[in-house]
Scaffold this motif. Structure first.
Motif, PDB file in Angstrom:
ATOM      1  N   GLN A 151     102.700  30.755  29.032  1.00 43.73           N
ATOM      2  CA  GLN A 151     101.865  29.672  28.527  1.00 43.73           C
ATOM      3  C   GLN A 151     100.382  29.999  28.548  1.00 43.73           C
ATOM      4  O   GLN A 151      99.594  29.303  27.933  1.00 43.73           O
ATOM      5  N   CYS A 152      99.988  30.985  29.315  1.00 43.45           N
ATOM      6  CA  CYS A 152      98.567  31.281  29.493  1.00 43.45           C
ATOM      7  C   CYS A 152      98.435  32.772  29.754  1.00 43.45           C
ATOM      8  O   CYS A 152      99.277  33.361  30.426  1.00 43.45           O
ATOM      9  N   GLN A 153      97.433  33.385  29.168  1.00 39.20           N
ATOM     10  CA  GLN A 153      97.199  34.788  29.521  1.00 39.20           C
ATOM     11  C   GLN A 153      95.806  34.984  30.093  1.00 39.20           C
ATOM     12  O   GLN A 153      95.234  36.056  30.003  1.00 39.20           O
ATOM     13  N   GLU A 154      95.281  33.925  30.672  1.00 41.94           N
ATOM     14  CA  GLU A 154      94.039  34.000  31.421  1.00 41.94           C
ATOM     15  C   GLU A 154      92.927  34.627  30.576  1.00 41.94           C
ATOM     16  O   GLU A 154      92.362  35.659  30.932  1.00 41.94           O
ATOM     17  N   CYS A 155      92.616  33.986  29.457  1.00 43.62           N
ATOM     18  CA  CYS A 155      91.666  34.596  28.520  1.00 43.62           C
ATOM     19  C   CYS A 155      90.219  34.509  28.990  1.00 43.62           C
ATOM     20  O   CYS A 155      89.335  35.132  28.410  1.00 43.62           O
ATOM     21  N   ASP A 171      88.213  31.931  28.860  1.00 44.28           N
ATOM     22  CA  ASP A 171      87.454  30.850  28.235  1.00 44.28           C
ATOM     23  C   ASP A 171      88.484  29.857  27.705  1.00 44.28           C
ATOM     24  O   ASP A 171      88.841  29.884  26.526  1.00 44.28           O
ATOM     25  N   CYS A 172      88.958  29.005  28.578  1.00 47.24           N
ATOM     26  CA  CYS A 172      90.109  28.161  28.250  1.00 47.24           C
ATOM     27  C   CYS A 172      89.791  27.187  27.115  1.00 47.24           C
ATOM     28  O   CYS A 172      88.800  26.473  27.150  1.00 47.24           O
ATOM     29  N   MET A 173      90.669  27.195  26.106  1.00 45.57           N
ATOM     30  CA  MET A 173      90.471  26.357  24.915  1.00 45.57           C
ATOM     31  C   MET A 173      91.293  25.066  24.963  1.00 45.57           C
ATOM     32  O   MET A 173      91.267  24.292  24.015  1.00 45.57           O
ATOM     33  N   LEU A 174      92.062  24.895  26.017  1.00 41.03           N
ATOM     34  CA  LEU A 174      93.039  23.795  26.028  1.00 41.03           C
ATOM     35  C   LEU A 174      92.419  22.424  25.764  1.00 41.03           C
ATOM     36  O   LEU A 174      93.080  21.552  25.205  1.00 41.03           O
ATOM     37  N   CYS A 217      98.304  26.149  24.336  1.00 40.72           N
ATOM     38  CA  CYS A 217      97.482  27.360  24.239  1.00 40.72           C
ATOM     39  C   CYS A 217      97.787  28.198  22.990  1.00 40.72           C
ATOM     40  O   CYS A 217      98.858  28.773  22.880  1.00 40.72           O
ATOM     41  N   VAL A 263      96.218  30.959  22.200  1.00 43.19           N
ATOM     42  CA  VAL A 263      96.046  32.374  22.539  1.00 43.19           C
ATOM     43  C   VAL A 263      97.389  32.972  22.968  1.00 43.19           C
ATOM     44  O   VAL A 263      97.726  34.105  22.621  1.00 43.19           O
ATOM     45  N   THR A 264      98.161  32.177  23.678  1.00 44.95           N
ATOM     46  CA  THR A 264      99.431  32.674  24.201  1.00 44.95           C
ATOM     47  C   THR A 264     100.620  32.279  23.326  1.00 44.95           C
ATOM     48  O   THR A 264     101.524  33.065  23.097  1.00 44.95           O
TER      49      THR A 264
END
Ligand code: SF4
Ligand code: SF4
Lengths: 225, 298
Positions: free
Chosen positions: A135-139, A141-144, A151, A153-154
């Motif tokens: 669910q998250c790849q620790e980018c 700069d969270c866009m949620l 997410c 990104v993921t």
């Protein structure tokens, strides 16, 4: 949690083919949840190694093998057995393998520490004991906050941040027709929340430098270095 | 010539598409490469020729090399660029390359995912997406790179984009189209569409945007091909009635039938927009006859 799956046993065996006395170290955290590194997994691996002619001199199960102090807590009392082993086989994520290596180095030992699992991502459990999903790849700069808590990104196969690609069809992703297109999910969620306007804010390209590895976290000061 | 100049003159713009071959196109005698042959069949009949960029993530001759080769042979290439295989440095550099080598038109796409192609183990890039690529290309036309650094000579490229009128939810697709326009898209080519009613609905929604649109069309080759597209080509939907119509003729009559269907549907859809974009998938030789029958001058 970090998702893990078993490496083929032959591959594990090959990695320790030069050694006879081995220790098996699991992880009672994420790997336990994935059924790859808990008590049962450690016992099964130990039996299999014995069956393959290895001498299993140690079994251990740190609470979280990726936390250095928890691994120390589990291994310090059995330091001598660790030293007796010629190699360690780790049933944990890539972090667990490297933290265990560090612990052996702390003991002044130079010994191979081998991975018995493949790490497959930051996972969240959907159905206990059955299904987890990335669910998250620790980018960095969270866009949620702008994407309805979903997410892109993921969950978008192309990590697109400006809406869907041309391959989105009937709400499904072009890469896997069994998987929902992340952007349709985001769109539906934002519509339901009345937050569609938030989509229009994002035009900028993502700053991937925030994901440049290896990142270091200064925990004391709460910043990434 | 930039396609935007044609649109500005009120010209009805017709383009087609060729896919570069898997191999080199250097003239060493022997048979002419298929992409060049197909292009030759269209010469003088269309305004411009899209040159795909490792289409379907299948590794081939690059779009830029093929575009330049075609330009040298007198065609007007539309250099397609996807974000799948290059990061922002390489993409910007290729925009400079394209302009320096005489390319006037570029079509900015996200690109099919690697999982659909013939190198499934590759690492996908997708550093930026099509909206951002358009934005960057627009800034480069204005003399600045993505970081705001001055270019010693700006690019001078007409910027195209794609949109899918079949998309569901259409609102989301239109939102993306608006983002592309805001970013710098100057003309649009649509995904192939076979339902004039669906197309009309789409056109009604976007006609106020003031950006020229070319209706996209993939000529049907057989009932099996149509079904294959429905199941495997994302964003395309061929109605059952057309599949049946293709099936109603013997194999030998399919080309004729395909031309007939193409002409019939485009007669309905073309007047709604400012151009047509053909994707003949190997049947380029049929395109001239379609164009003739459409009698586009009227
Ligand atoms: S945007 Fe996605 S990848 Fe980035 S931090 Fe948020 S959830 Fe994680
Ligand atoms: S179909 Fe949707 S989830 Fe899949 S790559 Fe395209 S935008 Fe992303």
């Amino acid at each position: 949690m970090i998702g893990t799956v078993n490496k083929p046993f032959e591959e594990v065996l090959e990695s320790i083919s030069d050694y006879e006395r081995v220790g098996v170290i699991g992880c009672n955290g994420c790997a336990k949840v994935c059924k790859t590194g808990g008590e049962q997994a450690v016992d099964t691996m130990a039996e299999k190694l014995k069956g393959a002619g290895k001498d299993v001199v140690l079994k251990a199960l740190p609470d979280r093998t990726c936390y250095v102090y928890k691994t120390h807590a589990a291994l310090d009392p059995v330091k001598d057995e660790v030293a007796k082993a010629e190699a360690l086989v780790i049933l944990g994520c890539g972090g667990a393998v490297q933290i265990t290596r560090k612990v052996t180095e702390d003991y002044g030992l130079v010994m191979p520490v081998k991975a018995a699992l493949n790490s497959v991502g930051h996972m969240d459990t959907f159905i206990e004991g059955e299904l987890a999903m990335e669910q998250c790849q620790e980018c960095g700069d969270c866009m949620l906050n702008d994407t309805g808590g979903i997410c892109p990104v993921t969950k978008c196969a192309k990590s697109l941040v400006n809406g869907p690609c041309g391959g989105s069809q009937n709400g499904k992703c072009e890469v896997d027709p069994n998987r929902d297109c992340a952007w349709v999910l985001i769109y539906n969620r934002l519509t339901a929340l009345g937050e569609l306007d938030r989509l229009r804010k994002r035009l900028l390209a993502k700053d991937w430098s925030l994901m440049a590895r290896p990142r270091t976290l200064n925990i004391k000061e709460g910043r990434v270095e | 010539m930039k396609l935007t100049e044609l649109f500005d003159k009120g010209e009805f713009v017709v383009s087609s598409e060729v896919g570069p071959v898997k191999g080199c196109v250097r003239d060493v005698g022997g048979e002419e490469p298929v992409c060049l042959k197909e292009a030759r069949e269209l010469k003088g009949k269309i305004h411009a020729l899209n040159v795909t960029d490792n289409q379907s993530a299948v590794m081939r001759l690059g779009s830029l090399a093929a575009s330049i080769k075609l330009k040298a042979e007198g065609h007007e290439p539309i250099f397609q660029m996807t974000c799948r295989d290059r990061n922002r440095i390489a993409l910007q550099s290729d925009l400079l390359n394209a302009c320096s080598l005489g390319i006037d038109n570029v079509l900015c796409l996200t690109g099919d995912h690697i999982a659909l192609g013939d190198h499934k183990q590759a690492k996908a890039v997708f550093d930026i997406d099509s909206v951002q690529l358009l934005h960057i290309a627009k800034n480069m036309n204005e003399g600045k790179d993505m970081m705001g650094n001055e270019l010693s000579q700006p690019t001078n490229l007409a910027l195209g984009a794609v949109v899918n009128p079949n998309a569901d939810p259409l609102d989301l697709q239109i939102f993306k189209m608006e983002s592309k326009i805001a970013a710098g898209a100057q003309f649009f080519q649509t995904q192939a569409i076979y339902d004039p009613a669906v197309f009309e609905k789409f056109v009604k929604r976007v006609e106020g945007f003031g950006v020229p649109i070319q209706v996209g069309f993939v000529m049907l080759k057989s009932p099996a091909m149509a079904k294959f597209m429905n199941n495997n080509v994302s964003g395309i939907s061929v109605p059952e009635s057309l599949i049946e119509e293709m099936a109603s003729v013997p194999k030998g009559g399919r080309k004729e039938k395909s031309v007939e269907i193409t002409v019939r549907l485009l007669k309905e859809m073309a007047p709604m927009v400012q151009g047509i974009h053909f994707m003949p998938l190997g049947w380029s030789n049929l395109v001239p006859s379609v164009i003739e029958q459409l009698d586009l001058k009227n």
